[in-house]
Write a protein that holds these residues in place. Structure first.
Motif, PDB file in Angstrom:
ATOM      1  N   GLU A 109     -59.446  88.433 -29.531  1.00 43.26           N
ATOM      2  CA  GLU A 109     -58.136  88.665 -28.917  1.00 43.26           C
ATOM      3  C   GLU A 109     -57.220  89.453 -29.844  1.00 43.26           C
ATOM      4  N   VAL A 110     -57.270  89.156 -31.131  1.00 42.46           N
ATOM      5  CA  VAL A 110     -56.450  89.899 -32.088  1.00 42.46           C
ATOM      6  C   VAL A 110     -56.820  91.380 -32.060  1.00 42.46           C
ATOM      7  N   ARG A 111     -58.116  91.663 -32.058  1.00 41.44           N
ATOM      8  CA  ARG A 111     -58.550  93.056 -32.035  1.00 41.44           C
ATOM      9  C   ARG A 111     -58.099  93.763 -30.756  1.00 41.44           C
ATOM     10  N   ARG A 112     -58.115  93.054 -29.652  1.00 50.42           N
ATOM     11  CA  ARG A 112     -57.631  93.634 -28.395  1.00 50.42           C
ATOM     12  C   ARG A 112     -56.145  93.959 -28.487  1.00 50.42           C
ATOM     13  N   MET A 113     -55.379  93.109 -29.124  1.00 50.25           N
ATOM     14  CA  MET A 113     -53.946  93.334 -29.276  1.00 50.25           C
ATOM     15  C   MET A 113     -53.662  94.531 -30.186  1.00 50.25           C
ATOM     16  N   VAL A 114     -54.420  94.631 -31.276  1.00 42.26           N
ATOM     17  CA  VAL A 114     -54.253  95.769 -32.183  1.00 42.26           C
ATOM     18  C   VAL A 114     -54.549  97.074 -31.450  1.00 42.26           C
ATOM     19  N   ALA A 116     -54.289  97.645 -28.312  1.00 36.74           N
ATOM     20  CA  ALA A 116     -53.265  97.902 -27.289  1.00 36.74           C
ATOM     21  C   ALA A 116     -52.020  98.543 -27.892  1.00 36.74           C
ATOM     22  N   VAL A 117     -51.501  97.983 -28.986  1.00 41.36           N
ATOM     23  CA  VAL A 117     -50.262  98.531 -29.541  1.00 41.36           C
ATOM     24  C   VAL A 117     -50.502  99.888 -30.192  1.00 41.36           C
TER      25      VAL A 117
END
Length: 358
Positions: A109-114, A116-117
C-alpha cells in the motif's frame, strides 16, 4: 504562486496537533492561506474544530472535502488503515498531500501511495516530525565534526504508554486491522527514519517482538539491531507500557571512537557530549535551540514557529505556496517502511533479514 487552501481529514489527537500548526502558520502571515474544511467521522468533533478554525466546511464525508471549490491541499490524519485510499484519491484530483505516519499498514500500500503522488506531481510530505527536531539536528551536526573517528554504535530506547488511552485516546491502535501492527510501525517508524538520517542507510536487520497486552498482532515490545551501509551497527528498543503518568520518552546514546553524545529529549533539551579527553559536558537547551536556528537558517517569525513545534507544517505549506518539493516526502517514508517490514519478517522467521529482500 498558489495560496494553500487546506482541508483536514481526521480530528483526533494528531489532527489536533496539525490543526494548531496550520492555524499558527497562517496567523504568522509568513505564508498565506485558508483553512477551509474539517472532516471527521464524529461530526460533533469536526464541528468543535471548525468553531476554532473558522472553516467554511464541516463534514463527516471526505469526498465533500475533496470536492470543495478552490481546495488544493489536504491533510490526512485518520487512522492508518484509511490513509491509502484517501491519499490516492487526493493525488488523482491533483491535491497536495500531507499524510501522517505510518503511511499504510502494508508495504504494498505504501508503494501504491508513493506511485500516486509522484505520478500526479503533487507536493507531498509525511509526518516524520523528528526531521524537524532541534536536538537531533544539532546532534547530527556535532557528530559530523572531524576528529571523532569511526562511529562505533548507537542505541535508542523509545518508550510510551500504550496510546489506546490517555490524551492519545486512539482506541484503533489496539486493532491490527486498523493499525497494521504495534509500537514498531505505529510509533518507532519515527526512530527508523531518525536512524537512517543520523547514521546512514540500513541494509540488514535482526528483530524480536513481543505481545503482552492481548491485542492480536499489535506488539508492545520490539528490539531491533540494524546493520548500516557504513559498516556500523545500531540498536533500538521500542516499548509500549502501562505507566500512564510517564511521558513519551526517547533516550539516545552515540559512541564514536573519540566521542560520546547523548540526549533524553526528542524535540528540545540539553545534549551531553564528551571528547577523547576531559569530562562529560552539557550543551544547555537554549544553546541547542540557537544552534538549530543557525543550522536551519531561520529568521524572524520562523524562529517562533520552530520553538512552538509548528515548523514542520509551516515548511510544508511554504512548499505548496512556492510549488517546490517538500521533505520528508513519501519516498523517504517508503525507505523507513521497508526497514520496518524487514524487521517484522525477521521477527517472524527468527533470523536476520536484508532490507533489499522486502
Amino acid at each position: 504562486m498558489p495560496v494553500p487552501v487546506v482541508g483536514l481529514i481526521g480530528c483526533g489527537h494528531i489532527g489536533r496537533f496539525h490543526s494548531r500548526n496550520i492555524r499558527g502558520s497562517f496567523r504568522s502571515e509568513l505564508v498565506p492561506g485558508e483553512y477551509a474544511a474539517v472532516c471527521d467521522r464524529d461530526l460533533d468533533r469536526a464541528g468543535s474544530f471548525a468553531a476554532i478554525t473558522g472553516s467554511r466546511m464541516v463534514t463527516d464525508d471526505p469526498t465533500e472535502v475533496f470536492g470543495l471549490p478552490g481546495l488544493n491541499t489536504v491533510y490526512i490524519c485518520t487512522e492508518t488503515a484509511e490513509h491509502p485510499d484517501l491519499v490516492v484519491r487526493a493525488a488523482e484530483l491533483g491535491l497536495h498531500v500531507f499524510c501522517e505516519k505510518p503511511l499504510a499498514k502494508t508495504l504494498g500500500e505504501v508503494r501504491r501511495m508513493v506511485e500516486a503522488v509522484e505520478a500526479a506531481g503533487v507536493v507531498n510530505q509525511v509526518g516524520l516530525v523528528l526531521r524537524y527536531s532541534p536536538v537531533f539536528t544539532v546532534m547530527k551536526e556535532m557528530m559530523s565534526e572531524p576528529g571523532l573517528g569511526p562511529l562505533l554504535t548507537a542505541h535508542l530506547r523509545d518508550d510510551q504508554f500504550f496510546p489506546i488511552r490517555g490524551h492519545y485516546a486512539s482506541s484503533w491502535r489496539g486493532s491490527f486491522e486498523r493499525a497494521g501492527g504495534g509500537t514498531l510501525i505505529e510509533h518507532s517508524i519515527h526512530d527508523v527514519d531518525l536512524f537512517r538520517w543520523l547514521f546512514g542507510d540500513i541494509t540488514r536487520v535482526r528483530c524480536h517482538t513481543r505481545h503482552t497486552t492481548g491485542h492480536d498482532g499489535v506488539e508492545d515490545v520490539a528490539i531491533a539491531t540494524f546493520q548500516h551501509a557504513g559498516g556500523h551497527q545500531t540498536s533500538l528498543s521500542s516499548v509500549w507500557h502501562a505507566l500512564d503518568d510517564r511521558p513519551s520518552t526517547r533516550h539516545l546514546e552515540v559512541f564514536f571512537e573519540g566521542g560520546y553524545f547523548a540526549t533524553d529529549h526528542d524535540f528540545l533539551g540539553p545534549i551531553r557530549y564528551q571528547g577523547r579527553t576531559g569530562p562529560v559536558e552539557e550543551m544547555p537547551t537554549e544553546q541547542v535551540f540557537d544552534r538549530y536556528v543557525e543550522i536551519a537558517g531561520l529568521e524572524g517569525g520562523e524562529v517562533d514557529l520552530a520553538r512552538a513545534g509548528m515548523y514542520e507544517d509551516y515548511a510544508f505549506l511554504r512548499c505548496v505556496e512556492e510549488g517546490r518539493p517538500a521533505f520528508p516526502d513519501f519516498r523517504t517514508a517508503l525507505a523507513a517502511h521497508e526497514v520496518v517490514e524487514a524487521c517484522y519478517r525477521s521477527a517472524r522467521e527468527g533470523q536476520e533479514f536484508g532490507v533489499a529482500e522486502v
